[in-house]
Design a protein around this motif. Structure first.
Motif, PDB file in Angstrom:
ATOM      1  N   CYS A  21     -10.086  33.468 134.694  1.00 57.27           N
ATOM      2  CA  CYS A  21      -9.372  33.200 133.441  1.00 57.27           C
ATOM      3  C   CYS A  21     -10.328  32.676 132.380  1.00 57.27           C
ATOM      4  O   CYS A  21     -10.264  33.063 131.206  1.00 57.27           O
ATOM      5  CB  CYS A  21      -8.241  32.198 133.673  1.00 57.27           C
ATOM      6  N   CYS A  58      -6.741  36.915 136.183  1.00 60.56           N
ATOM      7  CA  CYS A  58      -6.514  36.009 137.321  1.00 60.56           C
ATOM      8  C   CYS A  58      -6.132  36.801 138.575  1.00 60.56           C
ATOM      9  O   CYS A  58      -5.125  37.511 138.587  1.00 60.56           O
ATOM     10  CB  CYS A  58      -5.412  35.008 136.989  1.00 60.56           C
ATOM     11  N   CYS A  79      -1.984  27.168 140.667  1.00 61.76           N
ATOM     12  CA  CYS A  79      -3.339  27.595 140.311  1.00 61.76           C
ATOM     13  C   CYS A  79      -4.291  27.151 141.418  1.00 61.76           C
ATOM     14  O   CYS A  79      -4.184  26.041 141.938  1.00 61.76           O
ATOM     15  CB  CYS A  79      -3.745  26.964 138.979  1.00 61.76           C
ATOM     16  N   CYS A 105     -10.185  27.929 140.670  1.00 66.50           N
ATOM     17  CA  CYS A 105     -11.354  28.651 141.177  1.00 66.50           C
ATOM     18  C   CYS A 105     -12.656  27.974 140.752  1.00 66.50           C
ATOM     19  O   CYS A 105     -12.757  27.412 139.658  1.00 66.50           O
ATOM     20  CB  CYS A 105     -11.352  30.079 140.640  1.00 66.50           C
TER      21      CYS A 105
HETATM   22  S1  SF4 Z   1      -8.404  32.584 137.722  1.00 68.57           S
HETATM   23 FE1  SF4 Z   1      -7.852  30.728 136.553  1.00 68.57          FE
HETATM   24  S2  SF4 Z   1      -5.592  30.696 136.504  1.00 68.57           S
HETATM   25 FE2  SF4 Z   1      -6.217  32.128 138.133  1.00 68.57          FE
HETATM   26  S3  SF4 Z   1      -6.219  30.880 140.018  1.00 68.57           S
HETATM   27 FE3  SF4 Z   1      -8.341  30.878 139.222  1.00 68.57          FE
HETATM   28  S4  SF4 Z   1      -8.454  29.020 137.923  1.00 68.57           S
HETATM   29 FE4  SF4 Z   1      -6.245  29.451 138.277  1.00 68.57          FE
END
Ligand code: SF4
Ligand code: SF4
Ligand code: SF4
Length: 271
Positions: A81, A120, A73, A76
């Motif tokens: 998500c 994601c 992961c 972000c």
């Molecule tokens: S959207 Fe969520 S699950 Fe996907 S990389 Fe970013 S933090 Fe991780």
């Protein structure tokens, strides 16, 4: 202050110690291995493989060279998500970790809609398809260790310094210092701006697109538009809202009979 990790692809030797450390610290089961058409093992992230090292044979200066890329992961800054989840099962902590409440905080909100998996941009969250009471699983940035002032398990075990943990701003400054002072590096810090920025960032001595990274992506955080897209998925037309309501009721009942031990103190003082 939010934390970050710098992954220096040029320093990774593909030993996979990080994979083992992640399994060990998070008490994840071993995965049966087998022959396939590449060197990657496991071939993808799964509900029990929260990190993996991809093997890439690339041509550089007329020679074939191996490069290894650890993925997990990205944590972000503005997680798609989190924004896609209408039950707010994900949270971006002030330390930078994006955690999943049903497993991290024993708060059983998830209804299993898997919008997070669709949203994601890095295809990270995975579903426990084989479980009677499935959860979504992914790297949690070793949030339990972070709260105790420790580095993530994978960072701690890396023997080459390919992984560096610290304050995100300091990690970013270190990344720029390295790429500015050494002409071998590509002049780009992947994750500084992609999709609004991420806690895990990469530098490399070969072009990112040759290593499987999505390049030329938006610098705009996905949450700004993800729900606008997701709300028009075909599920809407089959009464998805009613189905989710039923799942929520079912899940609440499940929580009454299927408690996991609470693992961490609740997150407070979110910014
Ligand atoms: S959207 Fe969520 S699950 Fe996907 S990389 Fe970013 S933090 Fe991780
Ligand atoms: S930060 Fe922790 S959970 Fe994430 S890949 Fe590293 S060891 Fe696994
Ligand atoms: S432990 Fe470090 S050197 Fe080994 S595969 Fe992981 S990132 Fe690369």
């Amino acid at each position: 202050m939010p934390k970050g990790v710098l992954v220096d692809v040029s320093r990774c030797i593909g030993c996979r110690s990080c994979q083992v450390a992640c399994k060990s610290w998070n008490d994840l089961p071993a995965t049966p291995t087998g022959f396939n058409n590449n060197w990657d093992n496991p071939p993808d992230l799964t509900a029990t493989n929260w990190t993996r090292v991809g093997y890439h044979l690339i041509e550089k200066e007329g020679q074939l060279k191996w490069r290894f890329v650890k993925t997990q992961c990205m944590h972000c800054d503005e997680p798609a998500c989190e924004s896609a989840c209408f039950t707010h099962s994900f949270v971006k902590t002030k330390e930078g970790a994006v955690i999943y409440k049903p497993t991290e905080l024993n708060q059983d909100y998830c209804v299993g809609c898997r919008y997070c998996m669709i949203a994601c941009p890095f295809s990270v969250p995975k579903f426990e398809w084989d479980k009677a009471f499935p959860f979504v699983r992914k790297c949690r940035f070793c949030y339990d260790r972070m709260k105790e002032g420790d580095k993530p398990a994978c960072v701690t075990t890396c023997p080459t310094g390919a992984l560096q943990f610290g304050e995100r701003e300091e990690i970013l400054a270190e990344a720029h210092q390295r790429i500015d002072s050494n002409p071998n590096y590509i002049k780009h810090v992947y994750g500084e701006k992609e999709y609004g920025g991420t806690s895990w960032m990469y530098i490399s001595d070969v072009p990112f697109e040759e290593l499987g990274f999505k390049t030329n992506v938006s610098e705009k955080p996905i949450p700004l538009y993800s729900w606008d897209i997701l709300k028009w998925t075909p599920w809407i037309f089959v009464g998805w809202g009613a189905i989710l309501t039923a799942l929520y009721t079912y899940n609440k009942r499940r929580a009454e009979v299927h408690h996991e031990e609470e693992m961490y103190a609740p997150v407070q003082d979110e910014e």
